[in-house]
Motif scaffolding. Structure first.
Motif, short mmCIF file in Angstrom:
data_model
loop_
_atom_site.label_atom_id
_atom_site.label_comp_id
_atom_site.label_asym_id
_atom_site.label_seq_id
_atom_site.Cartn_x
_atom_site.Cartn_y
_atom_site.Cartn_z
N ASP A 101 0.83 -1.21 0.00
CA ASP A 101 0.00 0.00 0.00
C ASP A 101 0.86 1.26 0.00
N SER A 102 1.90 1.25 0.85
CA SER A 102 2.79 2.41 0.94
C SER A 102 3.53 2.62 -0.38
N MET A 103 4.08 1.55 -0.93
CA MET A 103 4.80 1.64 -2.19
C MET A 103 3.88 2.12 -3.31
N PHE A 104 2.69 1.57 -3.36
CA PHE A 104 1.72 1.95 -4.40
C PHE A 104 1.39 3.44 -4.32
N HIS A 105 1.12 3.92 -3.11
CA HIS A 105 0.72 5.32 -2.96
C HIS A 105 1.83 6.26 -3.42
N VAL A 106 3.04 6.06 -2.90
CA VAL A 106 4.13 6.99 -3.21
C VAL A 106 4.54 6.87 -4.68
N SER B 144 3.47 11.80 0.55
CA SER B 144 4.45 10.80 0.10
C SER B 144 5.72 10.88 0.94
N SER B 145 6.14 12.09 1.27
CA SER B 145 7.35 12.24 2.08
C SER B 145 7.15 11.70 3.49
N LYS B 146 5.93 11.78 4.02
CA LYS B 146 5.65 11.28 5.37
C LYS B 146 5.51 9.75 5.37
N ILE B 147 4.99 9.19 4.29
CA ILE B 147 4.80 7.73 4.20
C ILE B 147 6.14 7.03 4.00
N SER B 148 7.05 7.66 3.29
CA SER B 148 8.37 7.07 3.02
C SER B 148 9.25 7.11 4.25
N ASP B 149 10.19 6.17 4.33
CA ASP B 149 11.19 6.21 5.40
C ASP B 149 12.28 7.21 5.08
N GLU B 150 12.60 7.36 3.82
CA GLU B 150 13.47 8.43 3.34
C GLU B 150 12.87 8.94 2.04
#
Length: 347
Positions: free
Chosen positions: A98-103, A182-188
């Motif tokens: 889900d995270s990968m898809f969104h960003v 997207s910046s908040k969902i990503s670890d970097e």
């Protein structure tokens, strides 16, 4: 212990002795125990040691391809590219996907609709810790385009406005939330364009590496790079809830932002003037809540503090303005301005 070891190594060049000492102190074990643990992890976790005792994670390139923009817009969308080329390469649980898809889809859509270029390159890499994606276009450059659209002073000012969220050059088609969330969902998360780098949650080693890349390459277009780890991916819904409020009409609104004061500095200048404060506060009245992060700021002046914490709060009483990470000298000037505001209110 495993996740911490992998995270340390993934964040950049790490000396084996540093990793062992840090982990040993944190978990109350001996350095030798950590060395033994590292030895067992070498093959399954693809950790390897190169010269001078530095540890690295093997990073496999899973996908890399150039796409002509005309082919994407006519024959495929960002969703189609995700399904056809990326989804099957992503392992692990549904939350990570889900995270990968969104960003991925948000950033690819930005490149498709905003870049004004003709080519987009997508690359996907995997390590034992997580996935890294880069999306690079040969367009006008994101900061330059924001400058042009918003008539801003320079590209650094554009980068600062971008960090607040709710900024788009196509308001009829976009909400301006894509990069912020997207910046908040990503670890970097980082964006490189014309020698500048916008980043979120970057370790000092990763930031140093990307800053070097930005200086060397001077991307004429825009390069987005994001990482998501395999072990503790963030909940997309939880991130959205964190920055959403319900207004008087019962509508859900993206209405909270975090403002990094460091981003308005030019060459580490002190924040002393009212003009600097006004630049920091641009569009903040559009939010219900704003948190100013003073990390890395050594000094603010009376005029700056007064403009932010007395003038602005008096003019916009419905905006909840708070701050974090203030050094003692900064905290003193803020409290002095807040105290003056209270005195003026009473009188």
């Amino acid at each position: 212990m495993l996740i911490e070891i992998l995270k340390m190594i993934d964040s950049g060049n790490r000396k084996k002795s540093e990793v062992a000492k840090n982990i040993a102190e944190k978990h109350g074990v001996t350095v030798q125990n950590v060395y033994q643990h590292l030895k067992k992890l070498e093959k399954p976790m693809q950790i390897f040691e190169c010269s001078k005792g530095y540890l690295h994670l093997l990073q496999k390139r899973l996908f890399a391809q150039n796409f002509k923009l005309k082919d994407i817009t006519k024959e495929a969308s960002e969703y189609d590219i995700w399904i056809k080329h990326i989804l099957s390469l992503i392992k692990n649980d549904i939350e990570l996907k889900d995270s990968m898809f969104h960003v991925f889809t948000e950033m690819l859509n930005n490149a498709i609709e905003h870049s004004e270029g003709d080519t987009i390159r997508i690359a996907l890499f995997e390590s034992a810790y997580g996935y890294l994606v880069s999306i690079t276009d040969n367009g006008v450059g994101i900061f330059k385009k924001i400058c042009r659209y918003k008539n801003l002073k320079d590209e650094q000012h554009a980068m600062f406005e971008l960090s607040k969220g709710r900024l788009t050059t196509m308001p009829e088609a976009h909400s301006g939330e894509g990069i912020f969330f997207s910046s908040k969902i990503s670890d970097e998360f980082s964006i490189i364009s014309h020698g500048l780098i916008f980043h979120h949650e970057l370790d000092v080693n990763s930031l140093s590496e990307l800053e070097g890349m930005a200086r060397r390459s001077m991307y004429e277009g825009t390069k987005v790079v994001f990482k998501i780890n395999k072990f503790t991916p963030k909940s997309v819904t939880a991130i959205f809830k964190q920055y959403t409020v319900i207004d008087e009409e019962g509508e859900y609104m993206f209405s909270k932002t975090i403002i990094k004061a460091k981003l308005i500095q030019y060459e580490n200048e002190a924040l002393v003037s009212r003009s600097q404060a006004k630049r920091l506060l641009t569009r903040v009245n559009e939010f219900k809540e704003a948190v100013i992060d003073f990390a890395g700021i050594r000094l603010i002046g009376q005029g700056f503090a007064d403009e932010v914490f007395r003038v602005f709060t008096t003019r916009y009483p419905d905006v909840k303005l708070t701050y974090v990470n203030a050094e003692p000298d900064v905290d003193f000037m803020i409290k002095r301005a807040v105290g003056t505001a209270k005195i003026n209110k009473k009188s």
